[in-house]
Design a protein around this motif. Structure first.
Motif, PDB file in Angstrom:
ATOM      1  N   GLU A 107     -12.938  13.903 -17.521  1.00 32.31           N
ATOM      2  CA  GLU A 107     -11.849  14.958 -17.652  1.00 32.31           C
ATOM      3  C   GLU A 107     -11.155  14.878 -16.227  1.00 32.31           C
ATOM      4  O   GLU A 107     -11.336  14.277 -15.180  1.00 32.31           O
ATOM      5  N   GLU A 108      -9.814  15.507 -16.199  1.00 34.70           N
ATOM      6  CA  GLU A 108      -8.905  15.587 -15.159  1.00 34.70           C
ATOM      7  C   GLU A 108      -9.599  16.063 -13.877  1.00 34.70           C
ATOM      8  O   GLU A 108     -10.384  17.016 -13.952  1.00 34.70           O
ATOM      9  N   THR A 117     -10.316  18.228 -23.338  1.00 31.48           N
ATOM     10  CA  THR A 117      -9.414  16.936 -22.840  1.00 31.48           C
ATOM     11  C   THR A 117      -8.166  16.620 -22.995  1.00 31.48           C
ATOM     12  O   THR A 117      -7.734  17.067 -23.919  1.00 31.48           O
ATOM     13  N   ARG A 118      -7.483  16.438 -21.828  1.00 29.11           N
ATOM     14  CA  ARG A 118      -6.088  16.312 -21.925  1.00 29.11           C
ATOM     15  C   ARG A 118      -5.398  15.108 -23.178  1.00 29.11           C
ATOM     16  O   ARG A 118      -6.417  14.249 -23.109  1.00 29.11           O
ATOM     17  N   VAL A 144      -1.776  11.224 -18.509  1.00 27.38           N
ATOM     18  CA  VAL A 144      -2.215  10.481 -17.405  1.00 27.38           C
ATOM     19  C   VAL A 144      -0.977  10.094 -16.542  1.00 27.38           C
ATOM     20  O   VAL A 144      -1.100   9.855 -15.271  1.00 27.38           O
TER      21      VAL A 144
END
Length: 371
Positions: free
Chosen positions: A125-126, A335-336, A341
């Protein structure tokens, strides 16, 4: 307090060349150098250390389960190394800064990590797994040994500023064969940097035994750089606490770096992508089960009448609660989108980045419709 320089022939001899305060069968023994560093530790503090180790093991067990269930991409188990991580981390002062490898789950736990912090990185994850500024722990380092250089660089800054911090870096026995660790020790010794090197010798660098890497104790290398060292029983949480207090006192008092080799054992795989049964003899694993760090402290506390079943039940309940929250945090993470990104890479729009974004979008489109 430097180690005896005696060749290591096997695991049994390896264990005879360590400093300890608690024997494998849970008996307290005196130590002329280490006793003074734990003179203040009472039964209540020992029960707290036991609780920490039990909670850590439960976190580790849950991490493995989450990975096996497809919720994490990877997990680096620390089962068997609880005493090393909890004992050394609990000796730290709040202002000290830690530079870990990827296996120091117990260290970030001791520094105040939240349940989601244990899984965020392994889930992909980020952001980092935890807030480095809040915990004063750098992001987990995947590159073997690189964190030792970062720790020394930070320690040089401490020295120039004249602050009361100490930088601490953790690495495994395999990392001692890397140039980064040796270069870090050269710089630390040359400039008397306030840094503590903690080598968790868990006997296996993935599938390579430590005896193949070095015919002598790893702590024996540090004096060659001019760094005092101590080889301690890494399954003895009290000895690990004492050893770390010795090392921190040395570094904080302006005497330069110190080195600890904690002799412990990796009970599980190197990571969840590894199968240790392909290279590790079963009888070796069985022998180390008898030296379990949690059982050792529990036996000692029971022997002095300072631990009952009620306390153990409460401890296990607390561990289960942490694991439950950790699982909930993991399953609740959003989750993005893959293209995110490219967000916030530059402050202003960038033509090159836009081109890469378009190329990646085209690549992702080839998977549309797949299950």
């Amino acid at each position: 307090m430097s180690p005896q320089i005696t060749p290591i022939a096997d695991t049994a001899q390896d264990l005879e060349l360590v400093e300890r305060l608690l024997t494998p069968d849970g008996a307290r023994i005196p130590h002329p150098q280490l006793d003074r560093f734990v003179a203040d530790v009472d039964p209540a503090q020992l029960r707290s250390l036991l609780r920490d180790m039990v909670v850590l093991r439960r976190i580790d067990t849950e991490g493995v389960a989450l990975q096996r269930q497809g919720q994490l991409g990877l997990w680096a188990p620390c089962r068997g190394q609880e005493a090393t991580q909890i004992g050394t981390a609990r000796a730290l002062d709040p202002q000290d800064y830690v530079f870990p490898s990827y296996r120091e789950t117990g260290v970030i736990y001791a520094r105040g990590a939240k349940p989601g912090d244990y899984v965020r990185m392994w889930r992909g994850e980020e952001g980092a797994g935890h807030d480095p500024g809040a915990l004063r722990v750098a992001p987990l380092q995947i590159i073997i040994g690189a964190q030792s250089l970062h720790a020394v660089g930070y320690a040089l800054g401490i020295r120039h500023e004249g602050s009361d911090e100490v930088a601490v870096t953790y690495f495994g026995d395999g990392a001692t064969s890397q140039g980064d660790v040796n270069e870090a020790m050269i710089f630390a010794a040359s400039y008397q940097a306030p840094v503590v090197f903690v080598c968790q010798n868990n006997h296996w660098a993935i599938s390579e035994p430590v005896a193949l890497q070095s015919q002598y104790p790893l702590a024996g290398r540090a004096p060659g750089f001019g760094i005092p060292s101590l080889r301690v029983d890494g399954n003895d949480v009290l000895a690990c606490l004492a050893a770390m207090r010795w090392a921190l006192d040395h570094a904080r008092s302006g005497k330069g770096p110190a080195y600890i080799e904690a002799v412990t054992y990796r009970m599980g795989p190197h990571t969840t992508a590894d199968d240790p049964t392909r290279y590790r003899p079963a009888e070796e694993l069985d022998a180390w089960r008898d030296r379990d760090p949690i059982a050792r402290l529990e036996t000692y506390l029971r022997g002095i009448g300072e631990l009952g079943d009620e306390h153990l039940a409460e401890t296990q309940a607390a561990a289960d609660a942490v694991a439950k929250e950790m699982r909930a945090e993991c399953l609740g993470m959003v989750t993005r989108e893959p293209l995110a990104v490219f967000d916030r890479v530059y402050a202003e729009p960038h033509a090159g980045l836009e081109r890469q974004r378009d190329e990646y979008a085209a690549y992702l489109s080839t998977f549309e419709g797949e299950v």
